[in-house]
Design a protein around this motif. Structure first.
Motif, short mmCIF file in Angstrom:
data_model
loop_
_atom_site.label_atom_id
_atom_site.label_comp_id
_atom_site.label_asym_id
_atom_site.label_seq_id
_atom_site.Cartn_x
_atom_site.Cartn_y
_atom_site.Cartn_z
N THR A 76 30.85 21.58 59.94
CA THR A 76 31.95 22.36 59.39
C THR A 76 31.45 23.70 58.89
O THR A 76 30.28 23.85 58.51
CB THR A 76 32.64 21.61 58.23
OG1 THR A 76 31.66 21.32 57.22
CG2 THR A 76 33.25 20.30 58.72
N ASP B 143 31.79 26.69 53.12
CA ASP B 143 32.96 26.95 52.28
C ASP B 143 33.16 28.43 52.03
O ASP B 143 34.30 28.92 51.99
CB ASP B 143 32.81 26.21 50.95
CG ASP B 143 32.98 24.71 51.09
OD1 ASP B 143 33.54 24.28 52.11
OD2 ASP B 143 32.55 23.98 50.18
N ASN C 166 34.79 29.78 55.20
CA ASN C 166 36.06 29.13 55.45
C ASN C 166 37.12 29.61 54.47
O ASN C 166 38.26 29.93 54.85
CB ASN C 166 35.88 27.61 55.35
CG ASN C 166 37.05 26.85 55.93
OD1 ASN C 166 37.51 27.14 57.04
ND2 ASN C 166 37.55 25.89 55.20
N ASN D 154 40.33 31.91 55.55
CA ASN D 154 41.65 31.30 55.33
C ASN D 154 42.62 32.25 54.64
O ASN D 154 43.83 32.02 54.65
CB ASN D 154 41.52 30.03 54.48
CG ASN D 154 40.98 28.86 55.27
OD1 ASN D 154 41.00 28.86 56.50
ND2 ASN D 154 40.46 27.84 54.57
N HIS E 152 37.32 29.69 64.17
CA HIS E 152 38.30 29.71 63.07
C HIS E 152 39.57 30.43 63.54
O HIS E 152 39.49 31.49 64.17
CB HIS E 152 37.72 30.43 61.85
CG HIS E 152 38.53 30.24 60.61
ND1 HIS E 152 39.72 30.92 60.39
CD2 HIS E 152 38.35 29.44 59.53
CE1 HIS E 152 40.22 30.55 59.23
NE2 HIS E 152 39.41 29.65 58.69
#
Length: 449
Positions: A238, A241, A244, A248, A329
């Protein structure tokens, strides 16, 4: 099913070379074969997550000896920054005795290599087959097989008038000429003396060029296909953070991601123009960049006031990122890159649109293949001097992001069709399976003769 074999892998010590070799190692291990990968010690930890079959793939670390011009502690091209890259290969040459002893002890059946042109001699001495596995484009390999070809004049039998270096590539060609002799000697010697030639490409993209290489070398060229991780393999990991969370915060398809590779070939002023061009797009962006020539850090090379102006929508990052995860992404809509062969594949198998800024001659050839022959990308326009402006970068990005742009719509359609072909499990598995089967047959035929 052929008998199981043991393969050694001796890739060049650059992440753009080692990573595809490890993808290939996973495929061999998946088929039940054993692989020993020779790696510099520091890179082993970073590449450990790529080993999907730790019971079958062993990382065997080596330590580069010092040579003049090689910074203390440098083990990969990423460590060289502004140093000449050829010193790394001279240091690798001094590993010959150590690698020979490893081969003598382990007695592998196959040895894969790219620039270490002395591997075929070692392989022959100990009864192994040598495999020249080229992870660069077939177009670049073909260029090496045509020593009489000059800028803008493809060799006899060369299959494309588009995939050639031209007059306004002179600045890239000068870099090619400066490195050509040592690279030419290594690549051609390896191709001439190896038992098997293989290239990380597929006929759907470079079939005619591969046929040209076969004719020049009088050897069958085995294709592995793109050899990137399967979607399910990639999804195991993944995104950090940090990235991500940041991504986002933006609309789907709105972020421009830019990376020019693991070592930098542009001057500080050109790097600043790159940053200003990204700013001019008005879009959110992430630039992953090594320090440019003439700067010790990425941050010190930024234009005056740049960070304040783009705060909240633009980041310049000098560290490592998981590029495939960034590209997958949903917020990332455009990938600006130098068209290194690894980045090219990653461009093609993701949905983001593609903008190329080739920095070296092999990248210029691959860019022509992508932009002119396959028409799946656009290229940032340059002046005769080789300089690209912030406006030309902005215009290239806008052309593929803008839904009403004619060129953007063309490359978007073509890219979508090619991606669907490349990510088809039948294509990925088909090339890899046929490649492994060909290796098994080669070894079985040798044993039975």
């Amino acid at each position: 099913m052929g008998s199981k074999f043991h393969a050694f892998m001796c890739p060049s010590f650059g992440f753009g070379h080692m990573i595809p070799y490890l993808h290939l190692a996973n495929k061999l291990a998946e088929k039940g074969h054993r692989v020993t990968v020779l790696l510099p010690k520091k890179a082993q930890k970073q590449l450990e997550p790529l080993n999907l079959f730790p019971n079958s793939i062993v990382y065997d670390p080596v330590t580069l000896p010092h040579v003049d011009g090689l910074p203390v502690g440098a083990e990969t091209t990423s460590d060289l920054s502004n140093s000449p890259k050829n010193v790394l290969y001279y240091a690798m040459d001094l590993l010959r005795d150590e690698i020979e002893e490893k081969v003598r002890t382990s007695k592998p059946d196959l040895i894969f290599f790219d620039f270490a042109d002395w591997i075929p001699e070692i392989a022959k001495q100990f009864g192994a087959k040598s495999v020249s596995y080229q992870i660069v484009s077939a177009a670049f390999v073909a260029m090496f097989l045509a020593p009489g070809a000059e800028l803008g004049f493809p060799p006899p039998g060369y299959p494309s008038s588009k995939v050639v270096l031209r007059g306004h590539d002179a600045n890239l060609y000068s870099l090619f000429v400066n490195t050509r002799q040592w690279l030419f000697d290594r690549v051609t010697t390896g191709l001439k003396n190896c038992d098997i030639i293989s290239i990380r490409t597929c006929a759907e993209i470079e079939g005619k060029l591969c046929s040209f290489i076969e004719a020049q070398c009088q050897k069958k060229v085995l294709l592995t296909g793109p050899m990137f991780p399967k979607p399910q393999e990639k999804s195991v990991k993944t995104l950090e953070d940090r990235w991500n969370h940041w991504l986002n915060g933006f609309e789907p398809g709105s972020v421009v991601y830019c990376s020019l590779g693991t070592h930098c070939f542009i001057e500080k002023h050109q790097f600043q123009e790159l940053c200003l061009g990204m700013e001019l797009t008005g879009l959110p962006f992430l630039i992953r960049a090594m320090p440019p020539i003439g700067a010790s850090t990425t941050q010190e090379a930024l234009p005056d006031g740049f960070e304040e102006r783009v705060k909240g929508r633009g980041i310049v990052w000098g560290g490592w990122v998981e590029q495939p995860l960034i590209l997958s992404h949903p917020s990332v809509g455009c990938f600006v890159n130098q068209c290194g062969f690894g980045s090219m594949w990653e461009s093609l198998v993701n949905d983001c649109q593609i903008v190329f800024i080739p920095l070296l001659a092999d990248q210029a050839l691959t860019t022509r293949l992508m932009t002119e022959e396959l028409q799946v990308s656009v290229k940032v326009q340059r002046e005769d001097s080789g300089w690209f402006s912030k406006e030309s970068l902005r215009d290239a990005v806008k052309s593929v992001i803008d839904k009403d742009n004619e060129i953007g719509n063309l490359v978007r359609r073509n890219h979508k069709m090619l991606k669907e072909t490349l990510v088809d499990p039948g294509l990925l598995n088909g090339y890899a399976d046929k490649f492994v089967e060909a290796l098994e047959n080669e070894l079985n035929n040798t044993k039975s003769s």
